[in-house]
Scaffold this active site. Sequence first.
Site, PDB file in Angstrom:
ATOM      1  N   MET A 238      -7.304   8.581  10.643  1.00 30.73           N
ATOM      2  CA  MET A 238      -8.284   8.805   9.016  1.00 30.73           C
ATOM      3  C   MET A 238      -9.257  10.203   9.266  1.00 30.73           C
ATOM      4  O   MET A 238     -10.064  10.798   8.516  1.00 30.73           O
ATOM      5  CB  MET A 238      -9.211   7.995   8.706  1.00 30.73           C
TER       6      MET A 238
ATOM      7  N   ASP B 205       0.876  -1.314   0.062  1.00 29.84           N
ATOM      8  CA  ASP B 205       0.290   0.248  -0.200  1.00 29.84           C
ATOM      9  C   ASP B 205       1.062   1.861  -0.149  1.00 29.84           C
ATOM     10  O   ASP B 205       2.188   1.332   0.323  1.00 29.84           O
ATOM     11  CB  ASP B 205      -1.080  -0.189   1.033  1.00 29.84           C
TER      12      ASP B 205
ATOM     13  N   LYS C 254      -3.749   3.425  -2.751  1.00 29.47           N
ATOM     14  CA  LYS C 254      -4.679   3.861  -1.691  1.00 29.47           C
ATOM     15  C   LYS C 254      -4.330   5.017  -1.040  1.00 29.47           C
ATOM     16  O   LYS C 254      -4.551   5.020   0.765  1.00 29.47           O
ATOM     17  CB  LYS C 254      -4.508   2.204  -0.414  1.00 29.47           C
TER      18      LYS C 254
HETATM   19  N1  SAH Z   1      -4.259  -0.594   9.668  1.00 25.91           N
HETATM   20  C1  SAH Z   1      -3.750   0.695   9.881  1.00 25.91           C
HETATM   21  C2  SAH Z   1      -4.738   1.730   9.303  1.00 25.91           C
HETATM   22  C3  SAH Z   1      -5.017   2.390   8.688  1.00 25.91           C
HETATM   23  S1  SAH Z   1      -6.329   3.288   8.212  1.00 25.91           S
HETATM   24  C4  SAH Z   1      -2.665   0.953  11.308  1.00 25.91           C
HETATM   25  O1  SAH Z   1      -2.570   0.043  11.932  1.00 25.91           O
HETATM   26  O2  SAH Z   1      -2.494   1.935  11.552  1.00 25.91           O
HETATM   27  C5  SAH Z   1      -4.908   4.684   7.535  1.00 25.91           C
HETATM   28  C6  SAH Z   1      -5.236   5.391   8.382  1.00 25.91           C
HETATM   29  O3  SAH Z   1      -3.341   5.546   9.492  1.00 25.91           O
HETATM   30  C7  SAH Z   1      -4.352   7.217   7.823  1.00 25.91           C
HETATM   31  O4  SAH Z   1      -5.585   8.122   7.986  1.00 25.91           O
HETATM   32  C8  SAH Z   1      -4.019   7.407   9.469  1.00 25.91           C
HETATM   33  O5  SAH Z   1      -5.037   8.332  10.212  1.00 25.91           O
HETATM   34  C9  SAH Z   1      -2.948   6.325   9.944  1.00 25.91           C
HETATM   35  N2  SAH Z   1      -2.235   6.246   9.722  1.00 25.91           N
HETATM   36  C10 SAH Z   1      -1.498   5.476   9.575  1.00 25.91           C
HETATM   37  N3  SAH Z   1      -0.152   5.752   9.121  1.00 25.91           N
HETATM   38  C11 SAH Z   1      -0.240   6.943  10.171  1.00 25.91           C
HETATM   39  C12 SAH Z   1       1.539   7.886  10.597  1.00 25.91           C
HETATM   40  N4  SAH Z   1       2.499   6.560  10.330  1.00 25.91           N
HETATM   41  N5  SAH Z   1       0.824   8.016  11.014  1.00 25.91           N
HETATM   42  C13 SAH Z   1      -0.279   9.075  11.540  1.00 25.91           C
HETATM   43  N6  SAH Z   1      -1.626   8.414  11.559  1.00 25.91           N
HETATM   44  C14 SAH Z   1      -1.112   7.673  10.300  1.00 25.91           C
END
Ligand code: SAH
Length: 506
Positions: free
Chosen positions: A172, A35, A57
């Site tokens: 998100m 992704d 994505k």
């Molecule tokens: N499965 C992922 C989440 C996916 S949804 C997890 O467990 O982290 C995607 C959202 O995750 C983004 O919109 C943001 O809110 C958050 N996100 C993912 N990576 C991030 C990062 N490095 N720093 C801050 N927010 C992050």
Amino acid sequence: MNGIVYLTGAGPGDYRLLTLRGQEVLGRADVVIYDYLADPRLLEFAPPGAEKIYVGKKAADHTLSQDKIIDLLIAKAKEGKTVVRLKGGDPFVFGRGGEESRALHDAGLPFEIIPGVTSAIGAPAYAGIPVTDRTAASSFAVVTGHEDPTKGHSSIHWDKLATAVDTLIFLMGVHNLPSITKQLITYGRPASTPAALVRWGTKADQETLVATVGDIAEKAAACHFQAPAVFIVGDVVALRPSMQWFDTKPLFGLTIAVTRTHAQAPALTHRLEELGARCLEVPTIRITPPTDDYQALDEAIGRLASYDWVIFTSTNGVDAFFHRLQHHGRDSRALGRAKLAAIGSATAEALNRYGLRADVVPDAYCAEDLAAALEAHLSGKERILIPRAKEARPVLPDTLRRWGAVVDICQAYCTVAASENSETLTDLLTRRAVDVVTFTSSSAVQNFLALNQAPTDVLDDITIACIGPITARTCQEAGLKKIITAQTYTTAGLAECITDWRIQKS
Ligand code: SAH
């Protein structure tokens, strides 16, 4: 026979947060499907021949729709492939891991889930915000900040959620910050509750904005705070000043291009990353067998017993020499009574790996210092062997010969420009995506300049960090401007020199 799909959590950003299990399955993947949020360095854990498919994505820009991703997983697994489906954070925390595993189940295909460090916990942790704390929070909840727009009603029970849990973590949610904070306040969360946004958590460009539930939406808008970010609400946010550890590191926020051969880069990269920098390894040189042939080295190996000294001037020289020795079915004992000299501590360590201790290692690390350190040990009648790179300077053998020694130099390896990296390098420099470039040898400088197709003035703004004065002189002669040079000519010395420069600058 069917293959298998590993739905694998890639962690929140810092590639070192991948689990051991994740690394292991990546190491034997036939196909990696990844992704937008995954760090490209994770792909280096996969075998070089593995097929790597980017399915994108970002919120609005789906490179491949979810249905197509599922079709792809099924097709590859049916071909008998070992498929690693890398997903940012944890696959089951808003990662659509549920849909993908259900589809695999329905298709009768084997799959496994490898949990990952979710950004919901990882990003706050790297910002110095614990999601629970004995003094400040005994519960937390992870909530979507981006409800499915096709749903007519909210599936979030704002009335219950707003005050039921001590720490609330929204993923998100950047876009909907005004409505999220409004709902929280409407349903009883005080506007004065501490709140924070952490963008690109765990990565070198991590940014944190601290405010309150009442004013964070306005403050985020004012500074154009962008996704992806985690939004944290609760008293734990107030703990940050005493728990900050990542964004306070001396090299935090710096992007450093590390130019070395692939085999050597990890030690320097590791050190710089420990200091908080983001490193991009751009190998500019590649080690190859000698361009002439192995004749001189083979002859020298044939008469190894006649040498009083063997001098090694690089770790590559050590490895190339012993590789050839083993090729002839021999081992370290072939060195017999010969004494050993190493140009520096890294070269001495390389000898150590073959069970050998260097008799002489100078305090500083140039050929001149090595000659000076050897002087006391030589009477002038010695036979000396120097297996080394073709391109090395003549100063060491010249000095030893002046003292009466018989010196045989033989080519053990060659360094050639790693032309395959020209495009990456040029792109990085043109985008001005790099603050510092490191050089650990003159040949790396020459090859770097040969590979770079970007206009030369882009280099004027970049700090050039050199391992020692010889490398620095090569940079000066090439017209490079902002040069800094290590005091101690080692990777540790180079890291220290960059740290001092950063501290002075700030
Ligand atoms: N499965 C992922 C989440 C996916 S949804 C997890 O467990 O982290 C995607 C959202 O995750 C983004 O919109 C943001 O809110 C958050 N996100 C993912 N990576 C991030 C990062 N490095 N720093 C801050 N927010 C992050």
